[in-house]
Scaffold this active site. Structure first.
Site, PDB file in Angstrom:
ATOM      1  CE  LYS A  52      -3.809  -2.491   2.115  1.00 35.59           C
ATOM      2  NZ  LYS A  52      -4.617  -2.868   3.270  1.00 35.59           N
ATOM      3  CD  GLN A  96      -3.602  -4.739   6.284  1.00 36.54           C
ATOM      4  OE1 GLN A  96      -3.745  -3.664   5.695  1.00 36.54           O
ATOM      5  NE2 GLN A  96      -3.933  -5.887   5.735  1.00 36.54           N
ATOM      6  CG  ASP A 119      -9.828  -0.678   4.733  1.00 30.41           C
ATOM      7  OD1 ASP A 119      -9.417  -1.081   3.628  1.00 30.41           O
ATOM      8  OD2 ASP A 119      -9.189  -0.803   5.798  1.00 30.41           O
TER       9      ASP A 119
HETATM   10  N1  GUN Z   1      -6.881  -7.328   5.812  1.00 29.76           N
HETATM   11  C1  GUN Z   1      -7.150  -8.062   4.692  1.00 29.76           C
HETATM   12  N2  GUN Z   1      -7.702  -7.276   3.747  1.00 29.76           N
HETATM   13  C2  GUN Z   1      -7.805  -6.040   4.275  1.00 29.76           C
HETATM   14  C3  GUN Z   1      -8.293  -4.800   3.763  1.00 29.76           C
HETATM   15  O1  GUN Z   1      -8.777  -4.680   2.636  1.00 29.76           O
HETATM   16  N3  GUN Z   1      -8.205  -3.739   4.629  1.00 29.76           N
HETATM   17  C4  GUN Z   1      -7.704  -3.858   5.893  1.00 29.76           C
HETATM   18  N4  GUN Z   1      -7.687  -2.765   6.654  1.00 29.76           N
HETATM   19  N5  GUN Z   1      -7.248  -4.996   6.385  1.00 29.76           N
HETATM   20  C5  GUN Z   1      -7.294  -6.071   5.581  1.00 29.76           C
END
Ligand code: GUN
Length: 290
Positions: A52, A96, A119
């Protein structure tokens, strides 16, 4: 069989975003800014967050990585979220997942300002999604819809089975596919661990979206001839032949399923890169709204 190539599609999206960022900068505004909170040192989460941060740099976004110890308290994490909510330099942020077991994930998600929830996990954003109102759409389902859009996959009136009912993927995916939109307008079934006659159900699906986190769960007998198959799974399996010591395996037995499909994604060049591109799209949107 044609591959749904998320890698090349996401490159295209990143280029489109980079062009928009150039215009933003040229107009004298600051670049979009994404922050990511990473609790602990889980290998897969470290990897996702590193991607990211890298993606942000590539399109010209600013990014901030906030690391917190595995032992952080819920109160400390909530304080950090309040800070990020109030920080005018940050357009959007993510926490996350998964979080350590001593932290109530729902409590954390509820604390995020919906306007910064890139998200799309907050109740307000999921509610807007259900009502078809403007919102941040969860990155993975949004990335899959974007793949369908860019490959002109016909979804209207199709029988779509979503395998998995998670808040992050299965549930928003089913909502999106059932809405009166294009892509969308499908007849959707959500299947899960208590579903009966799973083989029969899946083998009738024109579109099969698999997000259950069980390696190579979907076998050829579960797939209809000519189906569109989307594999969201990405599980690390030990592999001593790899430098990293592992390889990523999807939820679909790709080798034995692929020849039955009209379209299929592959791990890791399908859904993963599209998810990353969607987060960038949401961050750009958050910047535009502010
Ligand atoms: N863990 C697995 N996929 C995601 C996601 O799309 N966003 C976040 N914040 N955590 C994750």
């Amino acid at each position: 069989m044609q591959l749904l190539d998320g890698k090349s599609c996401s490159e295209q999206i990143r280029q489109e975003i980079a062009q928009q960022v150039s215009k933003i900068i040229a107009s004298g505004q600051r670049a979009p800014h994404l922050a990511a909170v990473l609790v602990g040192t889980d290998g897969a989460s470290e990897n996702y967050v590193a991607f990211k941060v890298k993606d942000c740099a590539e399109v010209g976004f600013k990014s901030t990585l906030i690391r917190m110890d595995e032992t952080v308290t819920e109160a400390e994490l909530l304080r950090k979220i309040s800070e990020l909510n109030a920080d005018n330099d940050i357009d959007g942020f993510i926490v996350q997942l998964p979080l350590p077991a001593h932290i109530d994930t729902n409590k954390i998600i509820l604390a995020i300002d919906p306007g910064k929830d890139v998200d799309g996990f907050c109740p307000a954003n999921v509610g807007n999604l259900s009502l078809g109102l403007p919102t941040f759409i969860s990155a993975t389902p949004n990335g899959i819809m974007e793949l369908f859009r860019r490959y002109n996959i016909e979804t209207e009136g199709k029988n779509c089975v979503v395998l998995g009912r998670s808040n992050i993927v299965g549930t928003p995916m089913a909502i999106l596919m059932s809405r009166n939109t294009n892509p969308g307008n499908a007849t959707v079934t959500i299947a899960h661990s208590r579903t009966k006659n799973l083989v029969e159900l899946c083998s009738k699906a024109d579109i099969l979206i698999v997000a259950i986190g069980k390696t190579e769960f979907v076998t050829a007998d579960m797939v209809k001839e000519g189906a569109v198959v989307v594999d969201v799974g990405q599980t690390r399996v030990p592999d001593s032949s790899k430098k990293s010591g592992f390889r990523n395996v999807g939820d679909v037995d790709f080798e034995n399923v692929k020849d039955k499909c009209s379209y299929i994604t592959y791990v890791t060049g399908g859904v993963g890169p599209m998810t990353r591109a969607s987060l960038l799209q949401n961050t750009l949107k958050a910047h535009q709204k502010r």
